[in-house]
Structures are given as structure tokens and as C-alpha cells.
Design an enzyme around this catalytic site. Structure first.
Site, PDB file in Angstrom:
ATOM      1  CG  ASN A   1      -1.692   1.254   1.412  1.00  0.00           C
ATOM      2  OD1 ASN A   1      -1.834   2.032   0.472  1.00  0.00           O
ATOM      3  ND2 ASN A   1      -2.220   1.464   2.602  1.00  0.00           N
TER       4      ASN A   1
ATOM      5  CE  LYS B   1       0.288   3.527   4.740  1.00  0.00           C
ATOM      6  NZ  LYS B   1       0.203   3.714   6.183  1.00  0.00           N
TER       7      LYS B   1
ATOM      8  CG  HIS C   1      -5.604   1.860   5.278  1.00  0.00           C
ATOM      9  ND1 HIS C   1      -5.179   2.832   6.161  1.00  0.00           N
ATOM     10  CD2 HIS C   1      -4.559   1.022   5.101  1.00  0.00           C
ATOM     11  CE1 HIS C   1      -3.919   2.578   6.493  1.00  0.00           C
ATOM     12  NE2 HIS C   1      -3.520   1.480   5.864  1.00  0.00           N
TER      13      HIS C   1
ATOM     14  CD  GLU D   1      -2.875   5.554   6.631  1.00  0.00           C
ATOM     15  OE1 GLU D   1      -2.923   5.578   5.395  1.00  0.00           O
ATOM     16  OE2 GLU D   1      -1.915   5.070   7.264  1.00  0.00           O
TER      17      GLU D   1
ATOM     18  CD  GLU E   1      -3.431  -2.648   7.438  1.00  0.00           C
ATOM     19  OE1 GLU E   1      -2.325  -2.869   6.952  1.00  0.00           O
ATOM     20  OE2 GLU E   1      -4.086  -1.628   7.208  1.00  0.00           O
TER      21      GLU E   1
ATOM     22  N   GLY F   1       2.503   2.253  10.649  1.00  0.00           N
ATOM     23  CA  GLY F   1       3.442   3.367  10.464  1.00  0.00           C
ATOM     24  C   GLY F   1       4.155   3.795  11.726  1.00  0.00           C
TER      25      GLY F   1
ATOM     26  CB  SER G   1       5.406  -1.593  11.983  1.00  0.00           C
ATOM     27  OG  SER G   1       4.935  -0.275  12.180  1.00  0.00           O
TER      28      SER G   1
HETATM   29  C1  PEP Z   1      -0.675   0.076   6.013  1.00  0.00           C
HETATM   30  O1  PEP Z   1      -0.744   1.266   5.765  1.00  0.00           O
HETATM   31  O2  PEP Z   1      -1.555  -0.704   5.636  1.00  0.00           O
HETATM   32  C2  PEP Z   1       0.472  -0.397   6.784  1.00  0.00           C
HETATM   33  C3  PEP Z   1       0.468  -1.607   7.241  1.00  0.00           C
HETATM   34  O3  PEP Z   1       1.479   0.521   6.976  1.00  0.00           O
HETATM   35  P1  PEP Z   1       2.912   0.227   7.658  1.00  0.00           P
HETATM   36  O4  PEP Z   1       3.436  -1.062   7.066  1.00  0.00           O
HETATM   37  O5  PEP Z   1       3.755   1.399   7.258  1.00  0.00           O
HETATM   38  O6  PEP Z   1       2.689   0.135   9.102  1.00  0.00           O
END
Ligand code: PEP
Length: 256
Positions: A9, A11, A97, A99, A169, A175, A215
Site C-alpha cells: 500500500n 498510500k 483502511h 486512515e 491491521e 506506520g 510495521s
Molecule cells: C498500512 O498502511 O496498511 C500499513 C500496514 O502501513 P505500515 O506497514 O507502514 O505500518
């Protein structure tokens, strides 16, 4: 059937040129691996979808969108619909997601409508769920995810539900560098599979693909992907670096 997936992803990152370079590098790396038994998906920003589709044509790399409208067509300025994605041969679409939930107030109800629109169009939704840190600290994490699944997915007919990929998630891990431990990930993935069993039966649950996101990087992917109920990852930050993303794909291949 349960499939191991590694999805990136991106973003709202990268210029067109940078996205082109990243796509080319990742595709080259994945082609070298051959990616047997692992579905590799790139989810670039919408303006780059066509370019990424072109560069990955006839390779092991599939393409997904990051968001979609709940409506199929019409006077919804600025929106992108699932039938549009399908007409470009986009195979996947991230829905819900954290966000989107946080910055765009996307509710479980809205996400249920988005999931349905995506499925109607023949695109596979990657449905994201996960709890906030205070919810985990209060011991409510499973309850929160159960509610997200019930309100957004569980009124789907079995044949449609079978086409949904779930991404767990934990919001506190996205992040932040604070990855869920393999035990925490496994606990939640097993709970999600149990909820699917109760709703759709054992067979559907065993076939469901449940990704971990938050992460995930080359240093922790192996222990996460080795968990019995973790079927790969949705990767944010590490998907912006070709070598790290390809390494994660390699780890996934070794876990199949
Ligand atoms: C995501 O945005 O779906 C995600 C898992 O981000 P990150 O790997 O940066 O934590």
C-alpha cells in the site's frame, strides 16, 4: 482457496517518475523469484494505476486500488468507482483502511456498501479491520474487530464472502514501528477465523485469506507469516522500498 498474499500500500506517496521506477524495480525482483504460491499486489495512488498495470502486464504482479466509491456511476465529482477499476483490469481494492476511517470518517456501514460495490464489479476487496491502542489496552480488541466484521462483511452471501481478503491491521502498529508480536497477530487471526466459522462454517473459514498489516518489514515478516493463521501481509512503509518489499515477498514464498 487460502492464498498467501503480499500487498504493498503506497498510500499518497511518490511522483509519477518515482512510482514508475519503483514498479519496474519491484517487478524485476519478483519476476526473478518467480513468486510461486504467493500473490504479489501493488496498490499505487489512483493516478498511477494505469502505468502500474502496463508495467506489470503479464508478470507475477497484480494491481489494486487503495479506495473506491460506494456508488457505481453518477454525479459524484472526484470519486472513482469499482466498475471503473474493473474496466481497467484492476483486480483488488483496499477497503476500510484505518486512515480512511480516521481522516475521512468512513463508518462500518459505508464500508459495507463499498465492499458490495467492489464485489458486484468483480474486484476483490482487501477489507481492513483493527483496533485502536486504547481498545487493545482495555482488552476490547477482539470485540472491536468482531463488530467491524459483523457490520461490514457478515451480511454478505457465502459466495461473495469467499471473494473477500481480510487484513488485520492494529491501528497502533500502522506506520509506528510498533509491530504486533507474532502471538498477538496469531491470537487475532485465529479469532477472526473462528468468527468466520460461526458465520459461514469451517470450510469457508479455512479458505479465508487473512493478512497482517502494521510495521511489517523484512526483519519481522518471517515470524509473523509463520503463524498458522497469518496468510501474508499488507505492507505500507516497507513497500516503498523495492529491495525491502521484494525481500518480504521472498520470505512469504519461504513460508508457503
Ligand atoms: C498500512 O498502511 O496498511 C500499513 C500496514 O502501513 P505500515 O506497514 O507502514 O505500518
Amino acid at each position: 482457496m487460502r492464498t498467501m498474499i503480499v500487498a504493498g500500500n503506497w498510500k499518497m506517496n511518490k511522483t509519477f517518475q518515482e512510482a514508475e521506477d519503483l514498479t519496474a524495480e519491484i517487478t524485476k525482483g519478483v519476476e526473478k523469484l518467480g513468486a510461486p504460491n504467493v500473490e504479489v499486489i501493488l496498490c499505487p495512488p489512483a493516478p498511477f494505476l494505469e502505468m502500474v498495470l502496463d508495467l506489470t502486464d503479464e508478470t507475477y504482479v497484480a494491481v489494486g486500488a487503495q479506495n473506491v466509491s460506494e456508488f457505481d456511476f453518477g454525479a459524484y465529482t472526484g470519486e472513482i468507482s469499482a466498475p471503473m477499476l474493473r474496466s481497467m483490469e484492476v483486480e483488488y481494492c483496499i477497503v476500510g483502511h484505518s486512515e480512511r476511517r480516521k481522516y475521512f470518517q468512513e463508518s462500518n456501514d459505508l464500508l459495507a456498501r463499498k465492499v458490495k460495490s467492489v464485489l458486484r464489479a468483480g474486484v476483490i476487496p482487501i477489507f481492513c479491520c483493527g483496533e485502536l491502542l486504547p481498545e487493545r489496552e482495555a482488552g476490547n480488541h477482539v470485540k472491536v474487530v468482531k463488530n467491524q466484521l459483523e457490520e461490514s462483511l457478515f451480511d454478505l452471501e457465502e459466495k461473495d464472502f469467499r471473494n473477500v481478503v481480510i487484513a488485520y491491521e492494529p491501528v497502533w502498529a500502522i506506520g509506528t514501528g510498533m509491530t504486533a508480536s507474532p502471538e498477538q497477530a496469531q491470537e487475532m487471526h485465529a479469532s477472526i477465523r473462528e468468527l468466520i466459522t460461526l458465520q459461514y462454517g469451517e470450510r469457508v473459514a479455512q479458505d479465508a485469506t487473512i493478512l497482517y498489516g502494521g510495521s511489517c518489514n523484512p526483519g519481522n515478516a518471517m515470524e509473523l507469516f509463520s503463524q498458522p493463521d497469518v496468510d501474508g501481509g499488507l505492507i505500507g512503509g516497507a513497500s516503498l522500498k523495492a529491495d525491502e518489499f521484494v525481500e518480504i515477498v521472498k520470505i512469504a514464498i519461504n513460508c508457503t
